[in-house]
Design an enzyme around this catalytic site. Structure first.
Site, PDB file in Angstrom:
ATOM      1  N   TYR A 157      -6.058   5.959   1.765  1.00 14.54           N
ATOM      2  CA  TYR A 157      -5.900   4.954   2.831  1.00 14.54           C
ATOM      3  C   TYR A 157      -7.078   5.033   3.811  1.00 14.54           C
ATOM      4  O   TYR A 157      -7.676   4.013   4.159  1.00 14.54           O
ATOM      5  CB  TYR A 157      -4.570   5.218   3.541  1.00 14.54           C
ATOM      6  CG  TYR A 157      -4.184   4.200   4.591  1.00 14.54           C
ATOM      7  CD1 TYR A 157      -3.714   2.939   4.238  1.00 14.54           C
ATOM      8  CD2 TYR A 157      -4.253   4.507   5.949  1.00 14.54           C
ATOM      9  CE1 TYR A 157      -3.334   2.012   5.200  1.00 14.54           C
ATOM     10  CE2 TYR A 157      -3.869   3.592   6.922  1.00 14.54           C
ATOM     11  CZ  TYR A 157      -3.410   2.351   6.543  1.00 14.54           C
ATOM     12  OH  TYR A 157      -3.031   1.432   7.507  1.00 14.54           O
ATOM     13  N   LYS A 161      -9.820   2.134   4.596  1.00 13.85           N
ATOM     14  CA  LYS A 161      -9.924   1.550   5.942  1.00 13.85           C
ATOM     15  C   LYS A 161     -11.295   1.791   6.560  1.00 13.85           C
ATOM     16  O   LYS A 161     -11.798   0.964   7.314  1.00 13.85           O
ATOM     17  CB  LYS A 161      -8.805   2.095   6.840  1.00 13.85           C
ATOM     18  CG  LYS A 161      -7.396   1.675   6.400  1.00 13.85           C
ATOM     19  CD  LYS A 161      -7.241   0.160   6.414  1.00 13.85           C
ATOM     20  CE  LYS A 161      -5.834  -0.306   6.114  1.00 13.85           C
ATOM     21  NZ  LYS A 161      -5.711  -1.774   6.117  1.00 13.85           N
TER      22      LYS A 161
HETATM   23  P1  NAP Z   1       3.795  -4.080   5.988  1.00 14.33           P
HETATM   24  O1  NAP Z   1       4.881  -4.376   6.942  1.00 14.33           O
HETATM   25  O2  NAP Z   1       3.983  -3.030   4.960  1.00 14.33           O
HETATM   26  O3  NAP Z   1       3.331  -5.458   5.285  1.00 14.33           O
HETATM   27  C1  NAP Z   1       2.299  -5.438   4.337  1.00 14.33           C
HETATM   28  C2  NAP Z   1       1.959  -6.847   3.922  1.00 14.33           C
HETATM   29  O4  NAP Z   1       0.904  -6.771   2.956  1.00 14.33           O
HETATM   30  C3  NAP Z   1       3.126  -7.555   3.267  1.00 14.33           C
HETATM   31  O5  NAP Z   1       3.078  -8.914   3.592  1.00 14.33           O
HETATM   32  C4  NAP Z   1       2.822  -7.368   1.788  1.00 14.33           C
HETATM   33  O6  NAP Z   1       3.354  -8.387   0.953  1.00 14.33           O
HETATM   34  C5  NAP Z   1       1.322  -7.480   1.789  1.00 14.33           C
HETATM   35  N1  NAP Z   1       0.713  -6.933   0.590  1.00 14.33           N
HETATM   36  C6  NAP Z   1       0.850  -5.696   0.073  1.00 14.33           C
HETATM   37  N2  NAP Z   1       0.165  -5.595  -1.081  1.00 14.33           N
HETATM   38  C7  NAP Z   1      -0.418  -6.803  -1.289  1.00 14.33           C
HETATM   39  C8  NAP Z   1      -1.227  -7.328  -2.318  1.00 14.33           C
HETATM   40  N3  NAP Z   1      -1.612  -6.593  -3.353  1.00 14.33           N
HETATM   41  N4  NAP Z   1      -1.627  -8.626  -2.216  1.00 14.33           N
HETATM   42  C9  NAP Z   1      -1.235  -9.397  -1.177  1.00 14.33           C
HETATM   43  N5  NAP Z   1      -0.454  -8.951  -0.181  1.00 14.33           N
HETATM   44  C10 NAP Z   1      -0.052  -7.662  -0.232  1.00 14.33           C
HETATM   45  O7  NAP Z   1       2.444  -3.643   6.759  1.00 14.33           O
HETATM   46  P2  NAP Z   1       2.034  -3.780   8.307  1.00 14.33           P
HETATM   47  O8  NAP Z   1       2.480  -2.563   9.014  1.00 14.33           O
HETATM   48  O9  NAP Z   1       2.385  -5.119   8.841  1.00 14.33           O
HETATM   49  O10 NAP Z   1       0.444  -3.637   8.159  1.00 14.33           O
HETATM   50  C11 NAP Z   1      -0.405  -4.745   8.013  1.00 14.33           C
HETATM   51  C12 NAP Z   1      -1.853  -4.228   7.993  1.00 14.33           C
HETATM   52  O11 NAP Z   1      -2.112  -3.470   9.177  1.00 14.33           O
HETATM   53  C13 NAP Z   1      -2.127  -3.297   6.809  1.00 14.33           C
HETATM   54  O12 NAP Z   1      -3.429  -3.520   6.318  1.00 14.33           O
HETATM   55  C14 NAP Z   1      -2.051  -1.916   7.435  1.00 14.33           C
HETATM   56  O13 NAP Z   1      -2.824  -0.977   6.744  1.00 14.33           O
HETATM   57  C15 NAP Z   1      -2.595  -2.185   8.830  1.00 14.33           C
HETATM   58  N6  NAP Z   1      -2.154  -1.207   9.819  1.00 14.33           N
HETATM   59  C16 NAP Z   1      -0.838  -1.068  10.128  1.00 14.33           C
HETATM   60  C17 NAP Z   1      -0.469  -0.120  11.083  1.00 14.33           C
HETATM   61  C18 NAP Z   1       0.956   0.088  11.499  1.00 14.33           C
HETATM   62  O14 NAP Z   1       1.192   0.986  12.327  1.00 14.33           O
HETATM   63  N7  NAP Z   1       1.913  -0.669  11.019  1.00 14.33           N
HETATM   64  C19 NAP Z   1      -1.444   0.674  11.691  1.00 14.33           C
HETATM   65  C20 NAP Z   1      -2.769   0.504  11.337  1.00 14.33           C
HETATM   66  C21 NAP Z   1      -3.122  -0.443  10.401  1.00 14.33           C
HETATM   67  P3  NAP Z   1       4.768  -8.189   0.164  1.00 14.33           P
HETATM   68  O15 NAP Z   1       5.825  -8.538   1.164  1.00 14.33           O
HETATM   69  O16 NAP Z   1       4.666  -9.138  -0.970  1.00 14.33           O
HETATM   70  O17 NAP Z   1       4.817  -6.741  -0.257  1.00 14.33           O
END
Ligand code: NAP
Length: 249
Positions: A157, A161
């Protein structure tokens, strides 16, 4: 602040839930045409699309794996047919497959790099020519503070990133003259499905390291993305904006 996204076409990857859904909604509320992407036609993706339709937003959905180059090309063709070429791309789709390096499988490495980094390459490449023709465009990549500071159990990861940051700075240098900016938003701990999976013990530990003393919300990230997408941010490119309550500074 100028925030007029009417007639702008936005594609947000990973918009079925969490941060991506909130980003898509923030643009839709500003009158943009928004294409929501997710990996598959899940119930929660269908529910998100129904919710957007009910709210009267100009939107559509397209499910495909961002790591699949051919499928991504088709998604951008769909977007062009539906709204016109994509003006603002938000590469938000991301996954984790956490494991210590000594136990991490090749599959766990490949899967995370494919979705988180190759997905960014696929989508950015698919929209760059039309943006260059229009002499305007925004690419905003959702990285993570883990790409900056690293984290035990997340070599895949963190590498993906961190890779997004080098990618974005290079794109910024390639296309800056054409009115296109490419920036990174690096969220800290944001409440979502991804972080809900963490233990309570770990959550308490994280909270202690956040100066503003709260976890982030998807809307905190969406506001930063909207700012970078607007005309007021035209002199900002190749930058990393941490949205983390001061966790990393
Ligand atoms: P999440 O709730 O797990 O949602 C992930 C999203 O990505 C879902 O819509 C999922 O679609 C989609 N996805 C996964 N694999 C995919 C693929 N192969 N092709 C297209 N779509 C795909 O994640 P989140 O927490 O909202 O995070 C969103 C972004 O922010 C990510 O890049 C994550 O690394 C980053 N981020 C999050 C945090 C945090 O604290 N939450 C912190 C830092 C960075 P499905 O519903 O179809 O699975």
């Amino acid at each position: 602040m100028i925030m007029d996204f009417k007639n702008k076409n936005i594609l947000v990857t990973g918009a079925s839930r969490g941060i991506g859904k909130r980003i898509a909604e923030a643009f839709a509320l500003q009158g943009a045409n928004v294409l929501l992407n997710a990996s598959r036609e899940s119930d929660h993706f269908k529910a998100a699309l129904a919710e957007f339709d009910k709210a009267g937003y100009s939107c559509a959905g397209y499910a495909c794996d961002v790591a699949n180059t051919a499928a991504v090309k088709e998604m951008f063709a769909f977007a062009a047919e539906k709204f016109g070429s994509v003006d603002i791309l938000v590469n938000n789709a991301g996954i984790t497959r956490d494991m210590l390096l000594m136990k991490m499988s090749e599959d766990e490495w490949d899967m995370v790099l494919d979705v988180n980094l190759k997905g960014v390459f696929n989508c950015s490449k698919a929209c760059i020519r039309p943006m260059m023709k229009k002499r305007w465009g925004r690419i905003i990549n959702i990285s993570s503070i883990i790409g900056i500071i690293g984290n035990a159990g997340q070599v895949n990861y963190a590498a993906s990133k961190a890779g997004m940051i080098g990618f974005s700075k290079s794109v910024a240098k390639e296309v800056g003259k054409r009115g296109i900016t490419c920036n990174v938003v690096a969220p800290g701990f944001i409440e979502s499905d991804m972080t809900a999976a963490l233990s309570d013990e770990l959550k308490v530990k994280y909270l202690e390291s956040i100066p503003v003393n709260r976890f982030g919300r998807a809307s905190d990230v969406a506001k930063a993305v909207l700012f970078l997408a607007g005309d007021d941010a035209s002199f900002i490119t190749g930058q990393v904006l941490n949205v983390d309550g001061g966790m990393v500074m």
